[in-house]
Scaffold this motif. Structure first.
Motif, short mmCIF file in Angstrom:
data_model
loop_
_atom_site.label_atom_id
_atom_site.label_comp_id
_atom_site.label_asym_id
_atom_site.label_seq_id
_atom_site.Cartn_x
_atom_site.Cartn_y
_atom_site.Cartn_z
N LEU A 1 25.09 65.29 0.05
CA LEU A 1 25.43 64.71 1.34
C LEU A 1 26.61 63.75 1.23
O LEU A 1 27.46 63.68 2.12
CB LEU A 1 24.21 63.97 1.92
CG LEU A 1 23.09 64.83 2.50
CD1 LEU A 1 21.95 63.95 2.98
CD2 LEU A 1 23.61 65.69 3.65
N THR A 2 26.65 62.99 0.13
CA THR A 2 27.73 62.00 -0.04
C THR A 2 29.10 62.68 -0.04
O THR A 2 30.02 62.28 0.68
CB THR A 2 27.54 61.22 -1.34
OG1 THR A 2 26.26 60.57 -1.32
CG2 THR A 2 28.64 60.17 -1.52
N ALA A 3 29.23 63.72 -0.85
CA ALA A 3 30.52 64.42 -0.94
C ALA A 3 30.85 65.14 0.36
O ALA A 3 32.00 65.15 0.80
CB ALA A 3 30.49 65.41 -2.10
N ALA A 4 29.83 65.75 0.99
CA ALA A 4 30.05 66.45 2.25
C ALA A 4 30.47 65.48 3.35
O ALA A 4 31.33 65.80 4.18
CB ALA A 4 28.80 67.21 2.66
N ALA A 5 29.88 64.29 3.36
CA ALA A 5 30.22 63.29 4.36
C ALA A 5 31.69 62.89 4.25
O ALA A 5 32.39 62.74 5.26
CB ALA A 5 29.32 62.07 4.21
N ASP A 6 32.18 62.74 3.02
CA ASP A 6 33.60 62.40 2.82
C ASP A 6 34.50 63.50 3.37
O ASP A 6 35.51 63.22 4.02
CB ASP A 6 33.88 62.20 1.33
CG ASP A 6 33.25 60.92 0.78
OD1 ASP A 6 32.92 60.04 1.60
OD2 ASP A 6 33.07 60.83 -0.45
#
Length: 302
Positions: A19-24
């Motif tokens: 989720l962290t990478a996708a959010a970026d």
């Protein structure tokens, strides 16, 4: 209700793995994306992911959504790109996918005069679709597919643009250079150099060696035509290429094309397009230019 933003979330979470990478990538905060994920699953009434620590794995429902996203999102993106081009007074970009490694040399000859006639059209060649181009064409990731292996699909056109002969290319000093044609048995002691393609998609195997139950002494893979033919010219192996390409290189390298078998191997190159694009003038003009090159080239050789 399922919408485009949901498909984008599914695709990016799968691409980025968290989720962290996708959010970026999506320009969202992690909390906003987590909320969107939770809301999507609530709306659908079924889990889309299973959580494994910090990573997320798609459920069966999630896999279906990912498949849908991979089909639909490129079409949205292509439509937006085309609308932007229309708004700016441009015709668009012609995206060409290649399933024929040696045909890149041919494509250069077609593209140069085409660009001169259509200055408001850009051309983008996508070789990453090698050997998987049908899906890219159906999925609107490319507009034209260059292939020697057309596949019948109701939504696609495949038009032959030129005929050619597949030949064996050897160095001028090779013992096979003096032959009128070669037999499969004569390649049993040769190093065969090919592009990095499965043998089930190489004519030298499917139409020549495999039916005779013959294998070369060694199969060597090289990605570029120039290096491949330099190896052949120096006596490091033999290669199978279109006659027109072999004869072009033979003008400045010590190479000889030899017929494969008494009857030779006849091939065609096709351009695949979508039927829904029949009214796009610059695309039709490219197909026409490709067909015209065939005749011009034939006259040049004569």
């Amino acid at each position: 209700m399922l919408d485009r933003s949901h498909l984008m979330v599914v695709r990016e979470v799968e691409r980025q793995g968290s989720l962290t990478a996708a959010a970026d990538t999506l320009n969202l905060t992690q909390s906003a994306l987590s909320h969107a994920v939770k809301k999507l699953e609530q709306q659908l009434g079924t889990p889309v992911w299973t959580r494994e620590g910090r990573s997320m794995r798609l459920t069966q429902a999630g896999q279906y959504l990912l498949s849908l996203a991979n089909r639909m999102l490129p079409q949205f993106e292509r439509a937006e790109e085309r609308m932007k081009q229309y708004a700016q007074g441009e015709r668009g970009t012609l995206r060409i996918g290649m399933e024929c490694a040696p045909c890149y040399q041919w494509l250069l000859k077609v593209v140069s005069p085409y660009l001169a006639r259509w200055p408001d059209v850009d051309v983008d060649v996508k070789q990453r679709f090698q050997f998987g181009g049908i899906g890219a064409l159906i999925g609107y990731e490319i507009d034209v597919l260059v292939t020697p292996d057309p596949l019948k699909k109701s939504e696609l056109h495949f038009q032959p643009v030129f005929d050619y002969e597949q030949v064996l290319v050897v160095g001028d000093n090779h013992t096979l250079a003096a032959k009128a044609y070669v037999t499969p048995e004569q390649l049993a002691h040769e190093v065969l150099i090919t592009y990095p393609v499965g043998t089930d998609r190489l004519d030298i195997y499917t139409q020549f060696l495999t039916p005779a139950n013959i294998m070369p002494k060694r199969h060597k893979v090289i990605e570029t035509t120039d290096i491949m033919l330099q190896m052949v010219a120096s006596g490091r192996g033999v290669a199978a290429l279109p006659r027109w390409l072999a004869e072009e290189y033979a003008q400045w390298m010590p190479l000889t094309p030899v017929k494969l078998g008494r009857k030779g191997i006849a091939k065609q190159i096709f351009l695949g397009t979508r039927k829904t694009d029949d009214d796009i003038d610059y695309l039709a003009a490219f197909v026409k230019a490709a067909r015209e090159w065939k005749w011009a080239d034939a006259k040049m050789r004569d």
